[in-house]
Design a protein around this motif. Structure first.
Motif, PDB file in Angstrom:
ATOM      1  N   HIS A   1      11.571   0.313  -2.828  1.00 34.31           N
ATOM      2  CA  HIS A   1      11.055   0.808  -1.554  1.00 34.31           C
ATOM      3  C   HIS A   1      10.645   2.280  -1.597  1.00 34.31           C
ATOM      4  CE1 HIS A   1      11.834  -2.971   0.376  1.00 34.31           C
ATOM      5  NE2 HIS A   1      13.005  -2.985  -0.225  1.00 34.31           N
ATOM      6  N   ALA A   2      10.289   2.768  -2.780  1.00 33.62           N
ATOM      7  CA  ALA A   2       9.814   4.153  -2.866  1.00 33.62           C
ATOM      8  C   ALA A   2       8.542   4.291  -2.037  1.00 33.62           C
ATOM      9  CB  ALA A   2       9.544   4.524  -4.317  1.00 33.62           C
ATOM     10  N   ARG A   3       8.399   5.456  -1.457  1.00 32.60           N
ATOM     11  CA  ARG A   3       7.230   5.736  -0.620  1.00 32.60           C
ATOM     12  C   ARG A   3       6.362   6.697  -1.420  1.00 32.60           C
ATOM     13  NH1 ARG A   3       8.824   8.223   5.092  1.00 32.60           N
ATOM     14  NH2 ARG A   3       8.017   6.472   6.256  1.00 32.60           N
TER      15      ARG A   3
ATOM     16  N   ASP B   1       1.454  -4.578   9.418  1.00 32.88           N
ATOM     17  CA  ASP B   1       2.893  -4.474   9.165  1.00 32.88           C
ATOM     18  C   ASP B   1       3.376  -5.820   8.640  1.00 32.88           C
ATOM     19  OD1 ASP B   1       5.629  -4.379   9.306  1.00 32.88           O
ATOM     20  OD2 ASP B   1       5.685  -3.409  11.284  1.00 32.88           O
ATOM     21  N   TYR B   2       3.757  -5.834   7.349  1.00 35.44           N
ATOM     22  CA  TYR B   2       4.110  -7.141   6.763  1.00 35.44           C
ATOM     23  C   TYR B   2       5.392  -7.730   7.345  1.00 35.44           C
ATOM     24  CZ  TYR B   2       7.555  -5.070   3.440  1.00 35.44           C
ATOM     25  OH  TYR B   2       8.622  -4.423   2.867  1.00 35.44           O
ATOM     26  N   THR B   3       6.187  -6.900   8.047  1.00 31.45           N
ATOM     27  CA  THR B   3       7.412  -7.445   8.653  1.00 31.45           C
ATOM     28  C   THR B   3       7.094  -8.205   9.946  1.00 31.45           C
ATOM     29  OG1 THR B   3       7.922  -5.489   9.991  1.00 31.45           O
ATOM     30  CG2 THR B   3       8.759  -5.498   7.731  1.00 31.45           C
TER      31      THR B   3
ATOM     32  N   THR C   1      -4.434  -5.111 -16.057  1.00 30.53           N
ATOM     33  CA  THR C   1      -3.435  -4.430 -16.875  1.00 30.53           C
ATOM     34  C   THR C   1      -4.000  -3.042 -17.116  1.00 30.53           C
ATOM     35  OG1 THR C   1      -2.887  -6.505 -17.945  1.00 30.53           O
ATOM     36  CG2 THR C   1      -2.149  -4.512 -19.049  1.00 30.53           C
ATOM     37  N   GLY C   2      -3.395  -2.062 -16.495  1.00 36.60           N
ATOM     38  CA  GLY C   2      -3.918  -0.698 -16.615  1.00 36.60           C
ATOM     39  C   GLY C   2      -3.911  -0.240 -18.068  1.00 36.60           C
ATOM     40  N   LYS C   3      -5.031   0.347 -18.496  1.00 37.99           N
ATOM     41  CA  LYS C   3      -5.093   0.873 -19.865  1.00 37.99           C
ATOM     42  C   LYS C   3      -5.387   2.360 -19.782  1.00 37.99           C
ATOM     43  CE  LYS C   3      -6.546  -3.346 -22.143  1.00 37.99           C
ATOM     44  NZ  LYS C   3      -6.615  -4.153 -20.921  1.00 37.99           N
TER      45      LYS C   3
ATOM     46  N   ALA D   1       0.804  -1.236   0.000  1.00 41.55           N
ATOM     47  CA  ALA D   1       0.000   0.000   0.000  1.00 41.55           C
ATOM     48  C   ALA D   1       0.832   1.279   0.000  1.00 41.55           C
ATOM     49  CB  ALA D   1      -0.920  -0.010   1.228  1.00 41.55           C
ATOM     50  N   SER D   2       2.162   1.158   0.126  1.00 44.94           N
ATOM     51  CA  SER D   2       2.945   2.385   0.325  1.00 44.94           C
ATOM     52  C   SER D   2       3.674   2.874  -0.914  1.00 44.94           C
ATOM     53  CB  SER D   2       3.970   2.143   1.446  1.00 44.94           C
ATOM     54  OG  SER D   2       4.722   0.973   1.156  1.00 44.94           O
ATOM     55  N   GLY D   3       3.573   2.154  -2.035  1.00 44.52           N
ATOM     56  CA  GLY D   3       4.271   2.579  -3.249  1.00 44.52           C
ATOM     57  C   GLY D   3       3.393   3.439  -4.147  1.00 44.52           C
TER      58      GLY D   3
ATOM     59  N   CYS E   1       1.748  -2.752   4.692  1.00 40.95           N
ATOM     60  CA  CYS E   1       3.027  -2.112   4.369  1.00 40.95           C
ATOM     61  C   CYS E   1       4.010  -2.367   5.505  1.00 40.95           C
ATOM     62  CB  CYS E   1       2.842  -0.619   4.106  1.00 40.95           C
ATOM     63  SG  CYS E   1       1.925   0.247   5.356  1.00 40.95           S
ATOM     64  N   SER E   2       5.223  -1.829   5.397  1.00 41.05           N
ATOM     65  CA  SER E   2       6.211  -2.084   6.455  1.00 41.05           C
ATOM     66  C   SER E   2       6.067  -1.043   7.566  1.00 41.05           C
ATOM     67  CB  SER E   2       7.628  -2.086   5.882  1.00 41.05           C
ATOM     68  OG  SER E   2       7.981  -0.788   5.509  1.00 41.05           O
ATOM     69  N   THR E   3       6.782  -1.290   8.658  1.00 35.63           N
ATOM     70  CA  THR E   3       6.639  -0.483   9.872  1.00 35.63           C
ATOM     71  C   THR E   3       6.724   1.022   9.587  1.00 35.63           C
ATOM     72  OG1 THR E   3       7.936  -2.269  10.845  1.00 35.63           O
ATOM     73  CG2 THR E   3       7.398  -0.407  12.280  1.00 35.63           C
TER      74      THR E   3
HETATM   75  N1  LIG Z   1      -0.905  -3.910 -13.918  1.00 26.89           N
HETATM   76  C1  LIG Z   1      -0.532  -2.720 -14.366  1.00 26.89           C
HETATM   77  O1  LIG Z   1      -1.045  -2.209 -15.349  1.00 26.89           O
HETATM   78  C2  LIG Z   1       0.514  -1.993 -13.570  1.00 26.89           C
HETATM   79  C3  LIG Z   1       0.622  -0.594 -13.609  1.00 26.89           C
HETATM   80  C4  LIG Z   1       1.539   0.031 -12.781  1.00 26.89           C
HETATM   81  C5  LIG Z   1       2.378  -0.750 -11.990  1.00 26.89           C
HETATM   82  N2  LIG Z   1       2.272  -2.107 -12.032  1.00 26.89           N
HETATM   83  C6  LIG Z   1       3.111  -2.963 -11.203  1.00 26.89           C
HETATM   84  O2  LIG Z   1       2.720  -2.801  -9.849  1.00 26.89           O
HETATM   85  C7  LIG Z   1       3.824  -2.994  -9.015  1.00 26.89           C
HETATM   86  C8  LIG Z   1       3.926  -1.858  -8.045  1.00 26.89           C
HETATM   87  O3  LIG Z   1       4.105  -0.628  -8.712  1.00 26.89           O
HETATM   88  P1  LIG Z   1       4.393   0.655  -7.839  1.00 26.89           P
HETATM   89  O4  LIG Z   1       4.470   1.812  -8.773  1.00 26.89           O
HETATM   90  O5  LIG Z   1       3.456   0.739  -6.700  1.00 26.89           O
HETATM   91  O6  LIG Z   1       5.849   0.267  -7.303  1.00 26.89           O
HETATM   92  P2  LIG Z   1       6.737   1.009  -6.258  1.00 26.89           P
HETATM   93  O7  LIG Z   1       6.268   2.396  -6.052  1.00 26.89           O
HETATM   94  O8  LIG Z   1       8.144   0.815  -6.660  1.00 26.89           O
HETATM   95  O9  LIG Z   1       6.485   0.160  -4.904  1.00 26.89           O
HETATM   96  C9  LIG Z   1       7.329   0.372  -3.849  1.00 26.89           C
HETATM   97  C10 LIG Z   1       6.612   0.032  -2.556  1.00 26.89           C
HETATM   98  O10 LIG Z   1       6.445  -1.393  -2.441  1.00 26.89           O
HETATM   99  C11 LIG Z   1       6.508  -1.719  -1.071  1.00 26.89           C
HETATM  100  N3  LIG Z   1       6.914  -3.105  -0.877  1.00 26.89           N
HETATM  101  C12 LIG Z   1       8.102  -3.668  -1.188  1.00 26.89           C
HETATM  102  N4  LIG Z   1       8.114  -4.956  -0.807  1.00 26.89           N
HETATM  103  C13 LIG Z   1       6.911  -5.225  -0.243  1.00 26.89           C
HETATM  104  C14 LIG Z   1       6.317  -6.366   0.355  1.00 26.89           C
HETATM  105  N5  LIG Z   1       6.981  -7.528   0.426  1.00 26.89           N
HETATM  106  N6  LIG Z   1       5.065  -6.284   0.812  1.00 26.89           N
HETATM  107  C15 LIG Z   1       4.376  -5.128   0.753  1.00 26.89           C
HETATM  108  N7  LIG Z   1       4.899  -3.974   0.226  1.00 26.89           N
HETATM  109  C16 LIG Z   1       6.144  -4.029  -0.275  1.00 26.89           C
HETATM  110  C17 LIG Z   1       7.569  -0.796  -0.539  1.00 26.89           C
HETATM  111  O11 LIG Z   1       7.349  -0.601   0.840  1.00 26.89           O
HETATM  112  P3  LIG Z   1       8.516  -0.899   1.905  1.00 26.89           P
HETATM  113  O12 LIG Z   1       9.641   0.020   1.613  1.00 26.89           O
HETATM  114  O13 LIG Z   1       7.869  -0.600   3.199  1.00 26.89           O
HETATM  115  O14 LIG Z   1       8.884  -2.335   1.733  1.00 26.89           O
HETATM  116  C18 LIG Z   1       7.373   0.489  -1.348  1.00 26.89           C
HETATM  117  O15 LIG Z   1       6.617   1.468  -0.666  1.00 26.89           O
HETATM  118  C19 LIG Z   1       5.035  -3.178  -9.925  1.00 26.89           C
HETATM  119  O16 LIG Z   1       5.282  -4.566 -10.025  1.00 26.89           O
HETATM  120  C20 LIG Z   1       4.566  -2.635 -11.250  1.00 26.89           C
HETATM  121  O17 LIG Z   1       5.236  -3.242 -12.347  1.00 26.89           O
HETATM  122  C21 LIG Z   1       1.367  -2.731 -12.791  1.00 26.89           C
END
Ligand SMILES: NC(=O)c1ccc[n+]([C@@H]2O[C@H](COP(=O)([O-])OP(=O)(O)OC[C@H]3O[C@@H](n4cnc5c(N)ncnc54)[C@H](OP(=O)(O)O)[C@@H]3O)[C@@H](O)[C@H]2O)c1
Length: 329
Positions: free
Chosen positions: A314-316, A200-202, A270-272, A159-161, A182-184
């Protein structure tokens, strides 16, 4: 104009800041002066070809087909082709240009008008650039595949990315009861985005605690698809948006089979990119129901660092690219 160019697949070091021709534009295209862009996992996959399928699915077999990455942009319309109806020079716009060849890590890009919408009035260019791909994917995953309903128990794993921070807020805007995983260090942020519960997944595995959800959106991390299924209510829906390669393949290959019997549905989004959904997101942003979360900002020349940071996983919230010409205009 300045652009970040990649003529071969590889790590972020293969990216080069270059002077290239300013793009021309066709009759149905808009020339946008880019003020900000944002980085997505999509750019990372196209840069590194870490998933070999990227090459087969149009990325280019031996070398990248499109040599300028960047799909999320916000900027000002510089000029329009004669058939363009919706925009005029000076308009502030944003959009996901992944369906039209990318090219956002550059000072200018020309794209069909259908890729753009007017920028939300209350957002800066940097905030607007953080939105399109991640927010539209979250919307389509929750609403279309997930069939989200008010009052449902919805869990967002990761939830944090980029996608997750939008997914939490969009699920709340549908009236769902949201659990953010998400993490702590990100628990407070998830609560501040509106999550009713945080895990907290950790420290805790939500697939093992006996709780069940009407809808699970898997954005990051990994759990076996059988564990996700166990955590669904009898008619629950699992939607995989991303995460580990194993998570992606299980959802795509096993999901349809696992949905044949019983009431649970297991699938993927798949986002369109489309204007209608971008307009829905724009409304949510202007109403203050959704707020982009920006982790870091990098100038155009530092796109390699930006992608390296994003690639660490680990982007927030979002990583944003700013243009050096902003300070001159
Ligand atoms: N289906 C589609 O059309 C589509 C579109 C966009 C993106 N995506 C995919 O969706 C995924 C996520 O994209 P995004 O932009 O959100 O990536 P992102 O911003 O790089 O995600 C980073 C986040 O993931 C968290 N994370 C890492 N390991 C984790 C774990 N084991 N459990 C829970 N959270 C964890 C991190 O939190 P911590 O630092 O706390 O670990 C961080 O906040 C990617 O695989 C991307 O390819 C798919």
């Amino acid at each position: 104009m300045k652009a970040i160019v990649n003529t071969k697949y590889g790590p972020p070091d293969v990216l080069q800041l270059k002077e290239v021709e300013k793009p021309t534009f066709k009759e149905d295209e808009v020339l946008v002066k880019v003020h900000a862009a944002s980085a997505n996992a999509y750019d990372w996959h196209l840069l590194t070809a870490d998933i070999f399928l990227v090459r087969l699915m149009g990325g280019g077999l031996l070398k990248p087909k499109n040599t300028i990455l960047g799909v999320d942009i916000a900027g000002r319309v510089e000029a329009v082709g004669r058939n363009v109806k919706q925009f005029q020079p000076g308009d502030e716009v944003f959009g996901d240009i992944s369906a039209c060849g990318n090219g956002g890590f550059a000072e200018y890009v020309s794209v069909p008008e259908s890729a753009l919408a007017l920028k939300p009035v209350n957002l800066s260019f940097e905030e607007a650039a953080a939105v399109p791909m991640a927010a539209v994917t979250a919307l389509q995953g929750l609403r279309d595949q997930g069939q989200i309903q008010p009052g449902q128990k919805v869990l967002i794993n990761g939830a944090s990315g980029g996608v997750g921070t939008f997914a939490v807020q969009i699920a709340k805007s549908f009236g769902a009861e949201v659990t953010a995983v998400c993490s702590t260090r990100n628990l407070d942020m998830a609560r501040s985005l509106g999550a009713d519960h945080v895990i907290d997944y950790t420290r805790e595995d939500f697939t093992q605690n006996g709780q069940q959800y009407d809808l699970i959106l898997a954005v990051n991390g990994y759990h076996p698809i059988s564990a996700y299924k166990r955590a669904l209510t009898p008619k629950g829906i699992y939607v995989m948006a991303g995460g580990s390669t194993a998570q992606i393949f299980q959802a795509v290959l096993l999901g349809p089979w696992m949905s044949i019997t019983g009431g649970k549905k297991m699938g993927a989004v798949t986002g369109k990119p489309n204007q209608k959904d971008l307009a829905i997101i724009k409304e949510l942003l202007e109403a203050g129901k959704v707020v982009p979360v920006i982790d870091k900002r990098f100038p155009l020349s530092e796109v390699p660092e930006a992608l390296r940071y994003l690639g660490e996983g680990h982007a927030r919230g979002k990583v944003v690219i700013t243009m050096e010409h902003n300070s001159k205009t």
